[in-house]
Design a protein around this motif. Structure first.
Motif, PDB file in Angstrom:
ATOM      1  N   ALA A 150       0.837  -1.211   0.000  1.00 36.02           N
ATOM      2  CA  ALA A 150       0.000   0.000   0.000  1.00 36.02           C
ATOM      3  C   ALA A 150       0.867   1.254   0.000  1.00 36.02           C
ATOM      4  O   ALA A 150       0.548   2.241  -0.680  1.00 36.02           O
ATOM      5  N   ARG A 151       1.975   1.226   0.756  1.00 35.29           N
ATOM      6  CA  ARG A 151       2.886   2.392   0.765  1.00 35.29           C
ATOM      7  C   ARG A 151       3.563   2.569  -0.585  1.00 35.29           C
ATOM      8  O   ARG A 151       3.722   3.713  -1.073  1.00 35.29           O
ATOM      9  N   ILE A 152       3.978   1.459  -1.231  1.00 29.28           N
ATOM     10  CA  ILE A 152       4.602   1.568  -2.557  1.00 29.28           C
ATOM     11  C   ILE A 152       3.591   2.085  -3.572  1.00 29.28           C
ATOM     12  O   ILE A 152       3.924   2.901  -4.452  1.00 29.28           O
ATOM     13  N   LEU A 153       2.334   1.628  -3.465  1.00 27.57           N
ATOM     14  CA  LEU A 153       1.294   2.098  -4.381  1.00 27.57           C
ATOM     15  C   LEU A 153       1.097   3.604  -4.257  1.00 27.57           C
ATOM     16  O   LEU A 153       0.900   4.300  -5.266  1.00 27.57           O
ATOM     17  N   GLY A 154       1.184   4.122  -3.041  1.00 24.55           N
ATOM     18  CA  GLY A 154       1.045   5.566  -2.858  1.00 24.55           C
ATOM     19  C   GLY A 154       2.216   6.342  -3.412  1.00 24.55           C
ATOM     20  O   GLY A 154       2.069   7.532  -3.765  1.00 24.55           O
ATOM     21  N   ALA A 155       3.390   5.681  -3.501  1.00 23.01           N
ATOM     22  CA  ALA A 155       4.572   6.386  -3.991  1.00 23.01           C
ATOM     23  C   ALA A 155       4.777   6.190  -5.489  1.00 23.01           C
ATOM     24  O   ALA A 155       5.157   7.132  -6.204  1.00 23.01           O
ATOM     25  N   ASP A 156       4.555   4.965  -6.013  1.00 22.31           N
ATOM     26  CA  ASP A 156       4.819   4.676  -7.427  1.00 22.31           C
ATOM     27  C   ASP A 156       3.944   3.496  -7.848  1.00 22.31           C
ATOM     28  O   ASP A 156       4.247   2.344  -7.547  1.00 22.31           O
ATOM     29  N   TRP A 157       2.878   3.798  -8.590  1.00 16.63           N
ATOM     30  CA  TRP A 157       1.924   2.749  -8.929  1.00 16.63           C
ATOM     31  C   TRP A 157       2.508   1.725  -9.909  1.00 16.63           C
ATOM     32  O   TRP A 157       2.115   0.559  -9.918  1.00 16.63           O
ATOM     33  N   GLU A 158       3.466   2.140 -10.758  1.00 13.74           N
ATOM     34  CA  GLU A 158       4.048   1.204 -11.714  1.00 13.74           C
ATOM     35  C   GLU A 158       4.833   0.094 -11.002  1.00 13.74           C
ATOM     36  O   GLU A 158       4.719  -1.092 -11.331  1.00 13.74           O
ATOM     37  N   SER A 159       5.645   0.466 -10.013  1.00 18.55           N
ATOM     38  CA  SER A 159       6.393  -0.536  -9.252  1.00 18.55           C
ATOM     39  C   SER A 159       5.438  -1.424  -8.467  1.00 18.55           C
ATOM     40  O   SER A 159       5.645  -2.646  -8.365  1.00 18.55           O
ATOM     41  N   ALA A 160       4.373  -0.818  -7.932  1.00 14.52           N
ATOM     42  CA  ALA A 160       3.389  -1.616  -7.199  1.00 14.52           C
ATOM     43  C   ALA A 160       2.726  -2.638  -8.124  1.00 14.52           C
ATOM     44  O   ALA A 160       2.449  -3.778  -7.709  1.00 14.52           O
ATOM     45  N   ALA A 161       2.464  -2.246  -9.385  1.00 16.38           N
ATOM     46  CA  ALA A 161       1.843  -3.177 -10.327  1.00 16.38           C
ATOM     47  C   ALA A 161       2.769  -4.350 -10.640  1.00 16.38           C
ATOM     48  O   ALA A 161       2.335  -5.511 -10.730  1.00 16.38           O
ATOM     49  N   VAL A 162       4.080  -4.076 -10.805  1.00 16.45           N
ATOM     50  CA  VAL A 162       5.044  -5.151 -11.080  1.00 16.45           C
ATOM     51  C   VAL A 162       5.103  -6.132  -9.905  1.00 16.45           C
ATOM     52  O   VAL A 162       5.079  -7.353 -10.076  1.00 16.45           O
ATOM     53  N   ILE A 163       5.156  -5.589  -8.700  1.00 13.80           N
ATOM     54  CA  ILE A 163       5.232  -6.443  -7.512  1.00 13.80           C
ATOM     55  C   ILE A 163       3.946  -7.256  -7.357  1.00 13.80           C
ATOM     56  O   ILE A 163       3.979  -8.462  -7.050  1.00 13.80           O
ATOM     57  N   ALA A 164       2.807  -6.612  -7.569  1.00 17.39           N
ATOM     58  CA  ALA A 164       1.525  -7.310  -7.420  1.00 17.39           C
ATOM     59  C   ALA A 164       1.379  -8.431  -8.447  1.00 17.39           C
ATOM     60  O   ALA A 164       0.743  -9.460  -8.173  1.00 17.39           O
ATOM     61  N   ALA A 165       1.983  -8.251  -9.626  1.00 11.99           N
ATOM     62  CA  ALA A 165       1.888  -9.285 -10.661  1.00 11.99           C
ATOM     63  C   ALA A 165       2.788 -10.481 -10.369  1.00 11.99           C
ATOM     64  O   ALA A 165       2.452 -11.629 -10.693  1.00 11.99           O
ATOM     65  N   THR A 166       3.944 -10.231  -9.779  1.00 12.30           N
ATOM     66  CA  THR A 166       4.891 -11.324  -9.530  1.00 12.30           C
ATOM     67  C   THR A 166       4.713 -11.973  -8.156  1.00 12.30           C
ATOM     68  O   THR A 166       5.144 -13.110  -7.951  1.00 12.30           O
ATOM     69  N   LEU A 167       4.085 -11.273  -7.218  1.00 14.71           N
ATOM     70  CA  LEU A 167       3.962 -11.781  -5.855  1.00 14.71           C
ATOM     71  C   LEU A 167       3.197 -13.110  -5.768  1.00 14.71           C
ATOM     72  O   LEU A 167       3.605 -14.008  -5.012  1.00 14.71           O
TER      73      LEU A 167
END
Length: 550
Positions: A149-166
């Motif tokens: 949630a903190r990464i999503l608030g800072a950079d949604w693109e990185s959050a999307a990559v992490i959410a896809a690979t997690l």
């Protein structure tokens, strides 16, 4: 296998508070991780990009955050170890209590070593499950959500990559876990088999030495041990491979985020502080889940053992009556057509026995081996319910009586009595802990045991240091001191010499004064004590095939 067995919540209520505490501590730890990452990014940017060196405040906050994370980790460990001690104590007590309540008929169908392994090694294996796996499971649920949630608030693109690979990590964990569980089941079966075989060999070691078979059994134990060693190594091999797979997946996911952040830092579409924050937090998203996969292997033995423990705990107890026991000193005990057929067998172990034990009488039960003498004693003890027929105590069916109260009226001396490590007085007082020293000496004198049995003498486990006849006389002294109205004796003079037999016969005669006695006997000296005899015919011989002639 489920991450948290719900039966733990039923049989060990401490688990609920522990899980709630683990979630709260995990949430506190996740918040501290986010705060720490933000402080590190701020300090680096201010020092190296903005050249602002007034960093006393952020550094103090960073130190406080580190101390907070250490405190959360310490509290998690403390809570885990205290909880697992309570859970283990609760489960071990319930397992022993329930297995005892199930009675000898249930225990006879299980290997002694298996139950011993469950009550000792199996419950101890829950240490890793509670102290490491469950706290990490709580972190794996809370930390990724908070950090992502903190990464999503800072950079949604990185959050999307992490959410896809997690999700790939849990997927591989499930696949690896299935293979690990199958291996662990075989490993646990090997351990139970090794434990059972070792206990049997130790119990029969004197006999094996007499017949020269000790070395052969040593080779068998060596073979079973080697099988267990190979099963353990196969499980460890899968554990190492799984750790490599999970580390590789997490590394690739973080690498994708790092490449994306690096390109955007170069073209100026992403700030340095945000990039640092994302790079610091990205591994923290995967770390708890990777740790769950690694710790699963150390806890799976406990989970496997816990499943078998719950199987024992969930075995329904035999039906028990609630009516009070009538006074036995003036009541007849009548068996009418009692038949017992053990599960899985077609031939009855006891077939249509009709017998009356009058108050104050001594009855000898005779018959060949396999006639059902021990089964009849088990019926009277309330451990084996009759398949057909009835046992009535002064007109009341034994099945309707309170079993605990009924057994408090019985003195039971088996063929091989169990003595415990402690003084002779402690062993004699087993049924009457409040008996005085004078009463103990009187019981030993009535059992003709004063020539060798000093009440203060210390015995080893199983009565080590005493002969078979001496152990029998100690057990008879215990029955005399208990002063129960019904006495059951199973071959009390078996395998004794003439002198020991005479002493035991005198003790049995003393037991019969004013009590109802049923004794299994073959020896003439013991039969002479009984005023009544009842013979059980042996089991029918199997039919033989008719001879064929050429």
């Amino acid at each position: 296998m489920r991450p948290v067995d719900p039966r733990l919540l039923t049989h060990a209520r401490t688990t609920r508070a522990f899980l709630a505490g683990s979630v709260l501590l995990g949430a506190a730890g996740a918040v501290l991780v986010v705060v720490q990452a933000g402080l590190i990014a701020e300090i680096v940017v201010r020092a190296f990009q903005q050249h602002a060196y007034g960093l006393t405040g952020p550094l103090l906050w960073l130190a406080a955050t580190a101390v907070g994370r250490a405190a959360v980790a310490w509290l998690t460990e403390l809570t885990a170890h205290r909880s697992v001690a309570r859970v283990k104590s609760t489960l071990r007590g319930r397992l022993l209590e329930h297995a005892t309540a199930l009675g000898p008929s249930y225990l006879a169908g299980r290997r002694t070593g298996e139950l011993t392994a469950l009550a000792t090694r199996g419950i101890d294996a829950l240490d890793d499950y509670f102290a490491r796996y469950l706290p990490q499971l709580a972190l794996a649920v809370v930390v990724p959500v908070v950090v992502l949630a903190r990464i999503l608030g800072a950079d949604w693109e990185s959050a999307a990559v992490i959410a896809a690979t997690l999700p790939l990590i849990p997927l591989f964990m499930v696949l690896i876990g299935l293979a690990t569980q199958a291996r662990m089941d075989r490993q646990w079966e090997g351990l139970a088999r090794l434990s059972h075989h070792f206990l049997d060999v130790v119990a029969g070691l004197p006999t094996l030495k007499v017949f020269g078979r000790a070395k052969a059994q040593a080779r068998t134990i060596a073979r079973v041990t080697d099988e267990y060693r190979r099963a353990t190594l196969r499980t460890l091999r899968i554990a190492f491979i799984s750790s490599f797979a999970l580390e590789l997946l997490a590394t690739l996911s973080v690498a994708l985020v790092a490449v994306s952040v690096g390109f955007r830092l170069v073209d100026g579409t992403l700030g340095l502080e945000t990039g640092l924050l994302v790079l610091i937090l990205a591994p923290e998203v995967h770390l708890p889940i990777r740790q769950v996969g690694a710790l699963y292997h150390s806890s799976v033995e406990g989970l496997t053992a816990a499943g078998q423990i719950f199987e024992v705990l969930e075995t329904p107890l035999p039906a028990a009556g609630t009516r009070p026991v009538p006074p036995l000193r003036g009541a007849d005990i009548t068996l009418t057509g009692v038949t017992v057929t053990h599960p899985g067998r077609t031939a009855p172990a006891l077939d249509g026995v009709t017998l009356t034990l009058g108050p104050g009488t001594t009855t000898a039960l005779t018959g060949p081996s396999g006639a059902g003498k021990s089964t009849l004693l088990a019926v009277l003890l309330g451990f084996t319910p009759p398949t057909a027929g009835s046992v009535r105590i002064g007109g009341t069916d034994l099945a309707d009586l309170d079993p605990a109260e009924w057994r408090r009226q019985i003195a039971w001396v088996p063929q091989h009595p169990q003595l415990f490590a402690g003084t002779i007085a402690d062993n004699v007082r087993l049924a009457r802990p409040d008996a005085t020293d004078q009463q103990v000496r009187a019981a030993l004198a009535a059992a003709h045991a004063t020539d060798f049995a000093d009440p203060a003498a210390v015995l080893g486990e199983g009565g080590a240091g005493l002969s078979a006849g001496q152990r029998q006389r100690i057990a008879l002294a215990r029955a005399l001191l208990a002063d129960r109205p019904l006495v059951l004796l199973d071959e009390p003079t078996a395998n004794l010499d003439g002198e020991s037999e005479a002493a035991v016969v005198d003790a049995v005669r003393a037991l019969g004064e004013g009590r109802t006695v049923l004794l299994v006997a073959h020896r003439p000296a013991l039969l002479a004590v009984a005023g009544h005899r009842h013979h059980l015919p042996g089991p029918p011989l199997p039919p033989t095939a008719p001879a064929q002639h050429d």
